[in-house]
Design a protein around this motif. Structure first.
Motif, PDB file in Angstrom:
ATOM      1  N   ASP A   1       0.835  -1.210   0.000  1.00 23.44           N
ATOM      2  CA  ASP A   1       0.000   0.000   0.000  1.00 23.44           C
ATOM      3  C   ASP A   1       0.869   1.259   0.000  1.00 23.44           C
ATOM      4  O   ASP A   1       0.571   2.233  -0.685  1.00 23.44           O
ATOM      5  CB  ASP A   1      -0.930   0.023   1.206  1.00 23.44           C
ATOM      6  N   PHE A   2       1.945   1.221   0.794  1.00 26.07           N
ATOM      7  CA  PHE A   2       2.844   2.369   0.871  1.00 26.07           C
ATOM      8  C   PHE A   2       3.484   2.638  -0.493  1.00 26.07           C
ATOM      9  O   PHE A   2       3.491   3.774  -0.972  1.00 26.07           O
ATOM     10  CB  PHE A   2       3.922   2.114   1.930  1.00 26.07           C
ATOM     11  N   HIS A   3       4.001   1.610  -1.138  1.00 25.85           N
ATOM     12  CA  HIS A   3       4.655   1.808  -2.432  1.00 25.85           C
ATOM     13  C   HIS A   3       3.649   2.193  -3.515  1.00 25.85           C
ATOM     14  O   HIS A   3       3.969   2.977  -4.417  1.00 25.85           O
ATOM     15  CB  HIS A   3       5.448   0.563  -2.832  1.00 25.85           C
ATOM     16  N   ARG A   4       2.428   1.702  -3.415  1.00 27.93           N
ATOM     17  CA  ARG A   4       1.385   2.118  -4.352  1.00 27.93           C
ATOM     18  C   ARG A   4       1.082   3.605  -4.165  1.00 27.93           C
ATOM     19  O   ARG A   4       0.929   4.350  -5.143  1.00 27.93           O
ATOM     20  CB  ARG A   4       0.116   1.289  -4.132  1.00 27.93           C
ATOM     21  N   ALA A   5       1.027   4.040  -2.915  1.00 26.38           N
ATOM     22  CA  ALA A   5       0.760   5.457  -2.636  1.00 26.38           C
ATOM     23  C   ALA A   5       1.915   6.341  -3.117  1.00 26.38           C
ATOM     24  O   ALA A   5       1.680   7.419  -3.675  1.00 26.38           O
ATOM     25  CB  ALA A   5       0.523   5.658  -1.144  1.00 26.38           C
ATOM     26  N   ILE A   6       3.140   5.895  -2.938  1.00 22.21           N
ATOM     27  CA  ILE A   6       4.296   6.673  -3.403  1.00 22.21           C
ATOM     28  C   ILE A   6       4.301   6.744  -4.928  1.00 22.21           C
ATOM     29  O   ILE A   6       4.606   7.796  -5.512  1.00 22.21           O
ATOM     30  CB  ILE A   6       5.617   6.084  -2.862  1.00 22.21           C
ATOM     31  N   ARG A   7       3.934   5.650  -5.612  1.00 21.83           N
ATOM     32  CA  ARG A   7       3.850   5.689  -7.075  1.00 21.83           C
ATOM     33  C   ARG A   7       2.777   6.682  -7.518  1.00 21.83           C
ATOM     34  O   ARG A   7       2.952   7.402  -8.503  1.00 21.83           O
ATOM     35  CB  ARG A   7       3.543   4.293  -7.629  1.00 21.83           C
ATOM     36  N   TYR A   8       1.664   6.745  -6.784  1.00 14.81           N
ATOM     37  CA  TYR A   8       0.602   7.713  -7.097  1.00 14.81           C
ATOM     38  C   TYR A   8       1.120   9.139  -6.931  1.00 14.81           C
ATOM     39  O   TYR A   8       0.861  10.002  -7.770  1.00 14.81           O
ATOM     40  CB  TYR A   8      -0.613   7.468  -6.203  1.00 14.81           C
ATOM     41  N   VAL A   9       1.871   9.394  -5.863  1.00 14.30           N
ATOM     42  CA  VAL A   9       2.445  10.726  -5.634  1.00 14.30           C
ATOM     43  C   VAL A   9       3.400  11.078  -6.773  1.00 14.30           C
ATOM     44  O   VAL A   9       3.387  12.200  -7.286  1.00 14.30           O
ATOM     45  CB  VAL A   9       3.155  10.787  -4.257  1.00 14.30           C
TER      46      VAL A   9
ATOM     47  N   LEU B   1       1.164  14.739  -0.375  1.00 20.79           N
ATOM     48  CA  LEU B   1       0.755  15.015  -1.761  1.00 20.79           C
ATOM     49  C   LEU B   1       0.391  16.490  -1.924  1.00 20.79           C
ATOM     50  O   LEU B   1       0.770  17.124  -2.912  1.00 20.79           O
ATOM     51  CB  LEU B   1      -0.426  14.127  -2.150  1.00 20.79           C
ATOM     52  N   GLY B   2      -0.310  17.061  -0.955  1.00 22.08           N
ATOM     53  CA  GLY B   2      -0.626  18.494  -0.999  1.00 22.08           C
ATOM     54  C   GLY B   2       0.628  19.345  -0.939  1.00 22.08           C
ATOM     55  O   GLY B   2       0.736  20.363  -1.642  1.00 22.08           O
TER      56      GLY B   2
ATOM     57  N   SER C   1      11.204  19.230 -12.684  1.00 23.13           N
ATOM     58  CA  SER C   1      10.442  18.009 -12.414  1.00 23.13           C
ATOM     59  C   SER C   1      11.373  16.833 -12.164  1.00 23.13           C
ATOM     60  O   SER C   1      11.097  15.990 -11.308  1.00 23.13           O
ATOM     61  CB  SER C   1       9.482  17.707 -13.561  1.00 23.13           C
ATOM     62  N   TRP C   2      12.490  16.770 -12.856  1.00 21.73           N
ATOM     63  CA  TRP C   2      13.441  15.689 -12.634  1.00 21.73           C
ATOM     64  C   TRP C   2      14.124  15.848 -11.280  1.00 21.73           C
ATOM     65  O   TRP C   2      14.276  14.887 -10.531  1.00 21.73           O
ATOM     66  CB  TRP C   2      14.475  15.680 -13.752  1.00 21.73           C
ATOM     67  N   ARG C   3      14.533  17.061 -10.949  1.00 20.21           N
ATOM     68  CA  ARG C   3      15.279  17.306  -9.700  1.00 20.21           C
ATOM     69  C   ARG C   3      14.406  17.156  -8.455  1.00 20.21           C
ATOM     70  O   ARG C   3      14.875  16.690  -7.420  1.00 20.21           O
ATOM     71  CB  ARG C   3      15.887  18.719  -9.745  1.00 20.21           C
ATOM     72  N   LEU C   4      13.159  17.539  -8.537  1.00 23.23           N
ATOM     73  CA  LEU C   4      12.278  17.538  -7.360  1.00 23.23           C
ATOM     74  C   LEU C   4      11.367  16.313  -7.303  1.00 23.23           C
ATOM     75  O   LEU C   4      10.385  16.317  -6.567  1.00 23.23           O
ATOM     76  CB  LEU C   4      11.434  18.808  -7.348  1.00 23.23           C
ATOM     77  N   ALA C   5      11.681  15.260  -8.045  1.00 21.68           N
ATOM     78  CA  ALA C   5      10.831  14.069  -8.066  1.00 21.68           C
ATOM     79  C   ALA C   5      10.772  13.435  -6.676  1.00 21.68           C
ATOM     80  O   ALA C   5      11.802  13.201  -6.045  1.00 21.68           O
ATOM     81  CB  ALA C   5      11.358  13.063  -9.077  1.00 21.68           C
ATOM     82  N   PRO C   6       9.573  13.178  -6.169  1.00 21.99           N
ATOM     83  CA  PRO C   6       9.444  12.570  -4.846  1.00 21.99           C
ATOM     84  C   PRO C   6       9.786  11.082  -4.876  1.00 21.99           C
ATOM     85  O   PRO C   6       9.689  10.424  -5.913  1.00 21.99           O
ATOM     86  CB  PRO C   6       7.967  12.783  -4.499  1.00 21.99           C
ATOM     87  N   SER C   7      10.205  10.572  -3.745  1.00 24.17           N
ATOM     88  CA  SER C   7      10.510   9.150  -3.616  1.00 24.17           C
ATOM     89  C   SER C   7      10.127   8.701  -2.213  1.00 24.17           C
ATOM     90  O   SER C   7       9.752   9.521  -1.367  1.00 24.17           O
ATOM     91  CB  SER C   7      11.999   8.900  -3.866  1.00 24.17           C
ATOM     92  N   ALA C   8      10.232   7.419  -1.976  1.00 25.92           N
ATOM     93  CA  ALA C   8       9.929   6.891  -0.646  1.00 25.92           C
ATOM     94  C   ALA C   8      10.904   7.462   0.385  1.00 25.92           C
ATOM     95  O   ALA C   8      10.516   7.780   1.514  1.00 25.92           O
ATOM     96  CB  ALA C   8       9.995   5.366  -0.660  1.00 25.92           C
ATOM     97  N   THR C   9      12.158   7.645  -0.022  1.00 29.75           N
ATOM     98  CA  THR C   9      13.168   8.187   0.890  1.00 29.75           C
ATOM     99  C   THR C   9      12.850   9.629   1.269  1.00 29.75           C
ATOM    100  O   THR C   9      12.944   9.994   2.447  1.00 29.75           O
ATOM    101  CB  THR C   9      14.565   8.120   0.238  1.00 29.75           C
ATOM    102  N   THR C  10      12.466  10.457   0.289  1.00 30.61           N
ATOM    103  CA  THR C  10      12.147  11.862   0.613  1.00 30.61           C
ATOM    104  C   THR C  10      10.895  11.940   1.479  1.00 30.61           C
ATOM    105  O   THR C  10      10.817  12.795   2.363  1.00 30.61           O
ATOM    106  CB  THR C  10      11.968  12.703  -0.655  1.00 30.61           C
ATOM    107  N   TYR C  11       9.938  11.045   1.233  1.00 34.12           N
ATOM    108  CA  TYR C  11       8.737  11.019   2.090  1.00 34.12           C
ATOM    109  C   TYR C  11       9.106  10.653   3.523  1.00 34.12           C
ATOM    110  O   TYR C  11       8.641  11.286   4.477  1.00 34.12           O
ATOM    111  CB  TYR C  11       7.700  10.027   1.554  1.00 34.12           C
ATOM    112  N   GLN C  12       9.966   9.665   3.696  1.00 35.94           N
ATOM    113  CA  GLN C  12      10.348   9.242   5.053  1.00 35.94           C
ATOM    114  C   GLN C  12      11.148  10.321   5.759  1.00 35.94           C
ATOM    115  O   GLN C  12      10.973  10.541   6.962  1.00 35.94           O
ATOM    116  CB  GLN C  12      11.120   7.924   4.969  1.00 35.94           C
ATOM    117  N   ARG C  13      12.004  11.031   5.019  1.00 39.30           N
ATOM    118  CA  ARG C  13      12.731  12.158   5.624  1.00 39.30           C
ATOM    119  C   ARG C  13      11.766  13.248   6.077  1.00 39.30           C
ATOM    120  O   ARG C  13      11.935  13.830   7.140  1.00 39.30           O
ATOM    121  CB  ARG C  13      13.743  12.742   4.636  1.00 39.30           C
ATOM    122  N   TRP C  14      10.781  13.551   5.236  1.00 43.77           N
ATOM    123  CA  TRP C  14       9.786  14.565   5.582  1.00 43.77           C
ATOM    124  C   TRP C  14       8.989  14.125   6.807  1.00 43.77           C
ATOM    125  O   TRP C  14       8.724  14.926   7.697  1.00 43.77           O
ATOM    126  CB  TRP C  14       8.846  14.803   4.399  1.00 43.77           C
ATOM    127  N   LEU C  15       8.640  12.837   6.857  1.00 46.52           N
ATOM    128  CA  LEU C  15       7.849  12.313   7.963  1.00 46.52           C
ATOM    129  C   LEU C  15       8.600  12.413   9.282  1.00 46.52           C
ATOM    130  O   LEU C  15       7.997  12.692  10.327  1.00 46.52           O
ATOM    131  CB  LEU C  15       7.452  10.866   7.677  1.00 46.52           C
TER     132      LEU C  15
END
Length: 149
Positions: free
Chosen positions: A5-13, A92-93, A133-147
Motif C-alpha cells: 500500500d505504501f509503495h502504491r501510494a508513493i507511485r501515485y504521488v 501530496l498536498g 520536475s526531474w530534480r524535485l521528483a518525490p521518492s519513498a526516501t524523501t517522504y520518510q525524511r519529511w515524515l
C-alpha cells in the motif's frame, strides 16, 4: 498500511508530480499567450505604454502568489500520531504546492516569448520545467525524511 500500500501510494504521488509540471506549463503558456495577444506591441512608445499596467499587475501578482504558496507549504507538517493515509495526503498536498511554486520560475521566459516570439524562450521555459520536475521528483526516501522531520 502494508508495504505494498505504501509503495502504491508513493507511485501515485510520483505520477501526480510528473503530471503536474506539463499541466501547469500548458496553463501558464495559455495564459501568457492569451495575455500576449491583447498586449500592445509595436515600434512606437504609445502601444508599449498601454501594456505597462498589465505588466505591473503581473509583476505584483507573482510575488504575492509565491508568498501565499510558501506560507501554505510551511503549514503542512507531518505528525506520527496521524494515520499513514492522512500523512500521505498531506505530503501530496505539499508536493503540489512545491511544484506550483517551482513552476513559476518559467513564467518570465514564457512572458518573454509572448513579446519577442523567440522560440528559444519557449524551449528554455520548457527545459526549466523539465529540469525542475526531474530534480524535485518525490521518492519513498524523501517522504520518510519529511515524515521524520
Amino acid at each position: 498500511m502494508t508495504d505494498a500500500d505504501f509503495h502504491r501510494a508513493i507511485r501515485y504521488v510520483r505520477r501526480m508530480h510528473w503530471l503536474h509540471y506539463p499541466v501547469q506549463g500548458l496553463l501558464m503558456a495559455g495564459a501568457v499567450l492569451a495575455a500576449g495577444s491583447h498586449a500592445a506591441t509595436g515600434s512606437s512608445t504609445e502601444p508599449q505604454m498601454a501594456t505597462w499596467p498589465a505588466l505591473l499587475g503581473l509583476v505584483a501578482a507573482v510575488p504575492v502568489l509565491a508568498v501565499v504558496l510558501v506560507a501554505l507549504y510551511r503549514r503542512l507538517r507531518p505528525s506520527l500520531r496521524r494515520p499513514a493515509e492522512e500523512n500521505l495526503r498531506i505530503y501530496l498536498g505539499r508536493i503540489f504546492l512545491r511544484n506550483s511554486l517551482a513552476s513559476l520560475v518559467a513564467l518570465p521566459m514564457l512572458a518573454s516569448f509572448a513579446f519577442t516570439h523567440s522560440w528559444f524562450d519557449l524551449v528554455a521555459g520548457a527545459a526549466m520545467l523539465l529540469a525542475l520536475s526531474w530534480r524535485l521528483a518525490p521518492s519513498a526516501t524523501t517522504y520518510q525524511r519529511w515524515l521524520l522531520s
